[in-house]
Write an enzyme that holds these catalytic residues in place. Structure first.
Site, PDB file in Angstrom:
ATOM      1  CB  CYS A 160       7.031  -8.425   3.530  1.00 15.79           C
ATOM      2  SG  CYS A 160       7.798  -8.343   1.910  1.00 15.79           S
ATOM      3  CG  HIS A 293       7.608  -3.759   7.158  1.00 15.69           C
ATOM      4  ND1 HIS A 293       7.712  -5.112   7.301  1.00 15.69           N
ATOM      5  CD2 HIS A 293       7.665  -3.523   5.823  1.00 15.69           C
ATOM      6  CE1 HIS A 293       7.826  -5.687   6.098  1.00 15.69           C
ATOM      7  NE2 HIS A 293       7.804  -4.732   5.192  1.00 15.69           N
ATOM      8  CE  LYS A 325      11.502  -6.260   7.497  1.00 19.10           C
ATOM      9  NZ  LYS A 325      10.619  -5.884   8.611  1.00 19.10           N
ATOM     10  CG  HIS A 330      12.410  -7.720   4.115  1.00 22.49           C
ATOM     11  ND1 HIS A 330      11.619  -8.595   4.849  1.00 22.49           N
ATOM     12  CD2 HIS A 330      11.545  -6.940   3.422  1.00 22.49           C
ATOM     13  CE1 HIS A 330      10.349  -8.358   4.595  1.00 22.49           C
ATOM     14  NE2 HIS A 330      10.269  -7.363   3.737  1.00 22.49           N
ATOM     15  CG  PHE A 391       5.488  -6.646  -3.189  1.00 24.10           C
ATOM     16  CD1 PHE A 391       6.241  -7.513  -3.974  1.00 24.10           C
ATOM     17  CD2 PHE A 391       6.028  -5.397  -2.895  1.00 24.10           C
ATOM     18  CE1 PHE A 391       7.496  -7.156  -4.440  1.00 24.10           C
ATOM     19  CE2 PHE A 391       7.276  -5.031  -3.348  1.00 24.10           C
ATOM     20  CZ  PHE A 391       8.011  -5.919  -4.134  1.00 24.10           C
TER      21      PHE A 391
END
Lengths: 403, 323
Positions: A160, A293, A325, A330, A391
């Site tokens: 991401c 984010h 988002k 996303h 991640f």
């Protein structure tokens, strides 16, 4: 790479001279901006594939896929990248190309739909190319061939954070003298592959995507592409290009904590933003806006608030912050790039779009979150930070400055 | 540019490789790309002489290059999505392994590498690109130490796809199989007290679809930047186009460079691991060479038939260079 005395020259400045966006909010930067400012959300029931076996059913799916002007490109994800990059190049296309122009692209999966289709026996007669055409760097090479770029052609894939990292590396290559122009951005397409995976992690919201809201219960996926044209500032000036903003700094950092859960204290994010500000030779006191984010998962939003509070101290509650988002989902590899496009427009226009669907701020996220209506910052915003977390604990941050 | 190489690792067998003090269950859960990259990075760090870490440091980072990354896990997850009818039949731990930066995350957790965390997935040149980007960051003071390399994990479906794709390269590709490998080096600023095995002293990467033009550009770079330290040049990639290597050597004729083949599985397609494998070989050659000698530079080049082209120059350790 320079091999000696060139290192002693003054630091090169990096300008942003073009923007491009393709999202479920619409095609083009102006539509992207106007829908964000209006607080719109493009997250709706998925039609691309059957979601009945999953807990979640919604995503920000692009209804009208842009056409390829040359008619060669079938892959949905590649068409997003083509359209957004072409918008970013715009009239500058005539000056772009050759050994001093490059392409740096972030994506999580590239042409993966072609690969999964091939695995199921659907080849469309293109089996000989399948391994390469479906690969992660396929769009980067497509853009390099179409634009005539013969400098660096690099693809980054850090989940991401890919879009943010691509713009950061593109700026770095210009600063280091490896190129004068870089078309940089990120893209990804919605797919059952990803939807199923996030659903299995129980990360998707079965209700509404509400970043930083105390009722938040997960993220919503999206798709699209965001691109910027980066140029060495002197090169841009000499050819009469309009400078929209500047990329002052970039850094990447790892939580070094866990493969799927962020550090609860936001250590990696803290290090990334600190590093980006140091790279920018700027201080936290100069930051006037933060693009977070903000995925709307319980873990991520708390982690971000913790990391930002640690860095900005008391000012963390005074710097306008948003997440987009809730508006466009996303978009994975495109997310950081689209957030950089939005941040550039914030710097240019002095207006911060609201965080869509946010109505009750989580008390555990003590930030100045813009919600409800767009906020006009009358004195303007001189410097902004855009952050991404991924991640495997990767975090990335950009520092942008008003032109 | 001069950035010290202080550790090197090269791994080709991941199903039988020693598990280097890591929980075997953890290794088995990793995607094959992640596993081979992790093992190569681990070997390089141990070769440098690092020990267990304290708090994670922002000055220590990782950057890897790969052509196909986590396609092993990606393929398994894709197959599962099709084969299952209920969402709860999927495996979240498998999906979590489909991110290409898994190798960075695993090394960061193991060694406290809290700085740069990047994966370049640019194709066959990505391994050399990773080394050069890492070296540039150290030279600019953005990091003190970087673990950089290339890695590839291969799923049987990829071999099947390659078996079709290689036919397009005729006899040059027909006998070539994809092969797993990981190669990594530890890069640091050159300074007193740092045991330098070799140094990265320059390099270049660019996109050029025409193999002959790519060869000419690379040769120009070699000629314009060499400063009397001519040694060997290894084209670490498998020649699939038929004209790149011959054009390169034609352009370098009479310039004093010697050709060297890759030692590591020279007839196998190592993709993005090929370039870093060539660099690790160069490091080992410097270590094995006569200490009274004055070895010239070693260059490692990689050509991707899709257009990317890259080269890294490696110089002997400072103590071995005269002048």
């Amino acid at each position: 790479m320079k091999s000696g005395s060139e290192r002693n020259t003054p630091r090169r400045e990096v300008a942003i001279t073009g923007l491009g966006a393709v999202t479920a909010l619409g095609l083009g930067v102006e539509r992207f901006w106007s829908e964000l400012v209006a607080g719109a959300s493009a997250i709706h029931p998925v039609t691309l594939f059957d979601t009945r076996r999953y807990q979640a059913h919604d995503a920000a799916e692009i209804g009208t896929v842009p056409e390829d002007p040359l008619g060669d490109v079938d892959e949905r994800a590649h068409r997003f990248a083509l359209a957004a990059s072409q918008e970013a190049l715009g009239e500058s296309a005539a000056s772009f190309g050759g050994a001093r122009s490059g392409v740096v692209v972030g994506t999580t999966l590239g042409g993966n739909r072609l690969w999964t289709n091939w695995l199921q026996g659907g080849t469309n007669g293109r089996s000989a190319e399948m391994l390469d055409l479906s690969s992660v760097p396929s769009a980067t090479r497509l853009l390099a061939r179409r634009t005539g770029a013969r400098g660096p052609a690099i693809t980054l894939s850090v989940a991401c954070a890919s879009g943010t990292a691509a713009i950061g590396l593109g700026a770095e290559l210009i600063r280091r003298g490896e190129a004068d122009q870089i078309l940089a951005g990120g893209y990804d397409a919605l797919s059952e592959f990803v939807f199923a995976g996030f659903d299995s992690l129980r990360a998707l919201s079965p209700t509404t995507v509400r970043p930083f809201d105390r009722r938040r219960d997960g993220l919503g996926l999206g798709e699209g592409a965001g691109f910027v044209l980066l140029e060495e500032a002197g090169f841009a000036r000499r050819r009469g290009a309009r400078v929209l903003a500047r990329v002052r700094g970039y850094a990447s950092a790892s939580d070094a904590h866990h493969m799927t859960r962020p550090s609860p204290t936001g250590d990696g994010l803290f290090r990334a933003v600190t590093g980006a500000l140091a790279n920018a030779q700027a201080s936290p006191e100069e930051v006037g806006f933060i693009s977070a984010h903000g995925t709307a998962t319980p873990f991520n939003d708390r982690m971000e608030a913790a990391g930002l509070a640690r860095l900005f101290g008391k000012r963390a509650g005074e710097i306008p912050v948003n997440s987009i988002k809730g508006a466009l989902g996303h978009t994975l590899g495109a997310a950081g790039a689209l957030e950089a496009v939005m941040t550039t427009l914030v710097l240019m226009r002095g207006v911060v779009p609201p965080t869509a669907n946010l109505s009750e701020v989580d008390p555990g996220c003590p930030l100045d979150l813009v919600s409800g209506r767009a906020r006009v910052v009358s004195r303007g915003i001189e410097m902004a930070v855009s952050t991404s977390s991924a991640f495997a604990g990767t975090n990335a941050a950009l520092v942008l400055e008003r032109a | 540019m001069r950035v010290a190489i202080t550790g090197a690792g090269l791994v080709q067998e991941i199903d039988t490789a020693p598990e280097a003090g890591v929980d075997p269950g953890r290794l088995r859960r990793m995607d094959r790309f992640g596993r081979v990259g992790f093992l190569a990075g681990n070997e390089a760090i141990r070769a440098r002489g690092a020990s267990a870490h304290g708090a994670a440091s922002a000055r220590l980072g990782t950057i890897f290059g790969t052509a196909y990354g986590c396609r092993d896990s990606i393929t398994d997850h894709a197959d599962l999505v099709v084969a299952t009818t209920r969402g709860d039949e999927l495996r979240p731990a498998l999906f979590a392994q489909t991110v290409h930066n898994s190798v960075n995350g695993e090394l960061a957790i193991e060694w406290g590498l809290g700085g740069v965390s990047e994966v370049l997935v640019s194709g066959r040149c990505a391994g050399l690109e990773a080394l050069l980007v890492a070296a540039g960051r150290i030279e600019d003071g953005e990091a003190d130490c970087m673990v950089a390399g290339g890695a590839e994990g291969i799923h049987p479906a990829m071999q099947r796809a390659w078996a079709v794709e290689r036919e397009s390269y005729g006899n040059r590709g027909r006998s070539v199989d994809l092969h797993e490998a990981g190669a990594a080096v530890v890069l640091e600023k050159t300074r007193e007290g740092v045991r330098e095995l070799a140094a990265i002293s320059g390099g270049t990467f660019f996109f050029e679809p025409d193999p002959e033009e790519a060869a000419r550009r690379l040769a120009r770079w070699v000629i314009e930047t060499e400063d009397g330290r001519r040694g060997t040049l290894c084209v670490a990639s498998i020649e699939l186009e038929g004209t790149f290597s011959s054009s390169l050597w034609s352009a370098l004729e009479g310039k004093g460079w010697e050709s060297r083949e890759r030692d590591t599985a020279p007839d196998r397609e190592l993709l993005a691991a090929a370039g870093p494998a060539g660099v690790v070989e160069a490091v080992r050659r410097f270590a094995a060479a006569d200490s009274n000698g004055n070895p010239g530079d070693e260059m490692v080049a990689v050509r991707d038939p899709q257009g990317p082209t890259a080269l890294v120059r490696i110089s002997a350790p400072a103590a071995r260079r005269s002048g």
